[in-house]
Design a protein around this motif. Structure first.
Motif, PDB file in Angstrom:
ATOM      1  N   ALA A 217      -7.268   0.140  33.229  1.00  0.00           N
ATOM      2  CA  ALA A 217      -6.403   1.323  33.383  1.00  0.00           C
ATOM      3  C   ALA A 217      -5.616   1.568  32.102  1.00  0.00           C
ATOM      4  O   ALA A 217      -5.490   2.713  31.637  1.00  0.00           O
ATOM      5  N   GLN A 218      -5.126   0.489  31.510  1.00  0.00           N
ATOM      6  CA  GLN A 218      -4.364   0.635  30.257  1.00  0.00           C
ATOM      7  C   GLN A 218      -5.258   1.197  29.145  1.00  0.00           C
ATOM      8  O   GLN A 218      -4.881   2.106  28.416  1.00  0.00           O
ATOM      9  N   LEU A 219      -6.470   0.670  29.060  1.00  0.00           N
ATOM     10  CA  LEU A 219      -7.383   1.101  27.987  1.00  0.00           C
ATOM     11  C   LEU A 219      -7.797   2.563  28.183  1.00  0.00           C
ATOM     12  O   LEU A 219      -7.782   3.360  27.246  1.00  0.00           O
ATOM     13  N   LEU A 220      -8.083   2.926  29.412  1.00  0.00           N
ATOM     14  CA  LEU A 220      -8.450   4.331  29.681  1.00  0.00           C
ATOM     15  C   LEU A 220      -7.288   5.258  29.334  1.00  0.00           C
ATOM     16  O   LEU A 220      -7.467   6.318  28.733  1.00  0.00           O
ATOM     17  N   SER A 221      -6.079   4.821  29.699  1.00  0.00           N
ATOM     18  CA  SER A 221      -4.896   5.657  29.378  1.00  0.00           C
ATOM     19  C   SER A 221      -4.770   5.837  27.872  1.00  0.00           C
ATOM     20  O   SER A 221      -4.560   6.945  27.367  1.00  0.00           O
ATOM     21  N   GLN A 222      -4.940   4.732  27.164  1.00  0.00           N
ATOM     22  CA  GLN A 222      -4.821   4.796  25.685  1.00  0.00           C
ATOM     23  C   GLN A 222      -5.868   5.739  25.115  1.00  0.00           C
ATOM     24  O   GLN A 222      -5.587   6.610  24.294  1.00  0.00           O
TER      25      GLN A 222
END
Ligand code: HGY
Ligand code: MN
Ligand code: MN
Length: 591
Positions: A217-222
């Motif tokens: 989720a963090q990587l997709l957000s970034q």
């Protein structure tokens, strides 16, 4: 200097044939046949025409085509017979740098393969990304395909010839799939995150709200922020939500996306491709400085596969007001409740009801997904438009009998729960097959705390029942549950049953199906329409807004829910171009 399509369509036939020379080794007849269809609408059109030429040729011509392809071995051993393109490709796969052991293994495989099939092993060594397979991967593929039946292996060889021609055509026309390559690379990078017990073995499993899931989720957000989305956030169920705003605040919204959770030991594209493609489209729009007359909301849905908890479609379900708060008490295999998993992930369950979208503010929902089946692979088509998604019913069943001594209990005095489950596995298979287009699966089957010398007193199993219509799905379920009751009666057993998922069949909205058809046609590709046997987030959004899906061909005969799930950066590129087409045509209609 790269050729152009305009050149190919306009030069005299002999020059056009020369431009296409070498796409298929020593088989100019293929390009020659395809050139009769000039002018080509696109390179994708040309590729399909060449594929068609091979499909329409007789079996001898196809076998001769495969036999004309050079053996896979170190270029040095092949001498001048190897074409320039083949030398380049074989070097790229590290054949020239292989160790003596690897190269000797390659020669052994060549010999065994040739003796079994009577034609050389054909492999697009540049691989699905076009960047080249490692020699170890080449050897693995070689060994795996040795087990193929001859007719299957001939099809596999032809598939690779078309892939080699596609890559060589790319080189001739400078037509590298830039969007597809970037999306492919996102897939590789996201797949780094995997749950404990799988990550150590290099396997991909990302179940709901695990640390790997949160890292995704963090990587997709970034990445969404880097693509230029105006708003990016993670919502109360863990969906990653990106919004690329319209040129006016009161504009309607087009919704798209798919899920980023996976099944156990999964492939890298199921769900995720449907997040990456719209992300790449937003990046293109942002690069152009282009705004649409509608907001574009791209969602990475947090949970679709129902792996960690019995409830499923938690991500897309929350958007339609379908998240049932009692699900928070469901426990996973380690006894962790969904509520605790959410708290651990920093999510506020009390905010879930507010996630519900107002359908009046949305134009509709579109989803891109790998086909997860063999149809496009066998047809040689990169894309298809989905006509409907099969309806699905899922249950967890617990059968209870009597645990007793395996050695002293006579066969006619048993109440064997596993034997009843075994009868049900075979009944589900037979009954679903009866309809022709229904499917029934017992995917989970266990004797809790079973022992080798104890007659199973308990047995748990799952039911996954699907059909193109709700009526057919329900008739199948009715028969299966009636049989369960009859088997347990006859064997003196009890059972409990929990319905864990009910998803209605979801026909595509005609106007949106047409949008995908027009987009695929605009690429110069044949428009193939097909139903979806797999469930998708689109079937949840279907409950509140119009939806339609686009399928992307799977490699390896379309296998999915399996580490061999694959696609090519070229097919991904076509999916991205199709989505850009759809966004543009929708923009024209929405102004
Ligand atoms: O099971 C399905 O059809 C989907 O992959 N969740
Ligand atoms: Mn799936
Ligand atoms: Mn999926």
């Amino acid at each position: 200097m790269a050729y152009t399509l305009a050149q190919l369509n306009s030069v005299p036939p002999a020059e056009a044939a020369a431009m296409l020379d070498g796409l298929y080794e020593r088989a100019p007849w293929i390009a020659g046949r395809a050139l009769q269809s000039r002018p080509f609408r696109s390179l994708a059109d040309l590729r399909q025409r060449m594929r068609q030429a091979v499909d329409e040729a007789d079996a001898d011509a196809r076998l001769a085509l495969v036999r004309a392809h050079p053996e896979l071995a170190a270029p040095a051993q092949q001498g001048p017979t190897l074409s320039e393109a083949s030398v380049r490709e074989q070097n790229l796969a590290g054949l020239a740098q292989g160790t003596a052991a690897e190269l000797s293994r390659l020669r052994e495989l060549d010999a065994v393969y040739g003796a079994k099939f009577g034609f050389p092993f054909v492999l697009a060594v540049r691989g699905p990304r076009g960047a080249g397979l490692a020699l170890r991967q080449v050897l693995d593929e070689f060994e795996r395909r040795l087990d193929n039946p001859p007719d299957v292996e001939l099809q596999e060889a032809l598939h690779h010839l078309h892939r080699i021609a596609e890559l060589r055509l790319q080189d001739k026309f400078g037509d590298a799939p830039a969007l597809g390559n970037d999306i492919w690379d996102w897939g590789e990078q996201l797949a780094v995150h995997s749950d404990p017990g799988y990550a150590e073995k290099g396997l991909l499993t990302v179940t709901y709200l695990t640390d790997a899931h949160r890292a995704c989720a963090q990587l997709l957000s970034q990445w969404m922020r880097e693509c230029g989305f105006d708003e990016v956030g993670i919502d109360a169920v863990g969906n990653v939500v990106g919004r690329y705003l319209a040129d006016r605040p009161d504009a309607p919204t087009l919704l798209t996306g798919s899920h980023y959770d996976t099944v156990r030991n999964a492939g890298k594209y199921d769900g995720r491709l449907g997040i990456f493609v719209p992300m790449a489209c937003v990046r293109e729009l942002h690069r152009r400085g282009q705004r649409l007359p509608y907001h574009l909301e791209v969602i990475g849905f947090a949970e679709e596969e129902g792996q960690r908890y019995r409830a499923t479609f938690l991500g897309s379900g929350a958007l339609i007001g379908g998240f049932r708060l009692e699900w928070l008490d469901q426990k996973d295999a380690d006894g962790i409740s969904m509520r605790d998993a959410m708290a651990h992930a920093g999510l506020r369950a009390e905010d879930i009801p507010a996630l519900r979208r107002d359908p009046a503010r949305y134009l509709g929902f579109v989803e891109i997904h790998i086909e997860q089946g063999p149809v496009l692979y066998e047809m040689g088509l990169p894309l298809a438009v989905v006509t409907s998604i099969n309806g699905c019913l899922r249950y967890q069943v617990q059968v209870s009998g009597m645990a007793c001594h395996a050695g002293t209990t006579p066969m006619d005095r048993r109440r064997d729960a596993a034997a009843a489950a075994a009868e049900m596995v075979l009944y589900v298979e037979k009954r679903a097959a009866q309809d022709g287009d229904s499917v029934g699966t017992v995917g989970m089957l266990e004797v809790p705390s079973g022992s080798i010398n104890v007659v199973p007193g308990e047995c748990r199993f799952s039911l996954d029942l699907r059909a193109p219509s709700d009526a057919q799905r329900d008739a199948l379920a009715r028969d299966v549950l009636a049989e369960l009751d009859a088997v347990c009666q006859r064997r003196g057993l009890r059972f409990t049953l929990e319905e864990t998922m009910r998803a209605a069949a979801a026909p595509s909205a005609p106007a949106w199906q047409r949008r995908w058809e027009q987009a695929v046609d605009a690429l110069g590709l044949p428009v193939h329409r097909m139903p979806s046997g797999a469930g998708h987030d689109a079937m949840k959004l279907h409950e509140v807004m119009p939806q339609a899906m686009l399928f992307v061909r799977g490699q390896n005969a379309g296998i999915s829910h399996n580490p061999r799930e694959s696609t090519t950066s070229d097919d991904i590129q076509l999916a991205a171009l199709a989505m850009l087409q759809l966004l543009d045509s929708l923009a024209n209609d929405t102004k």
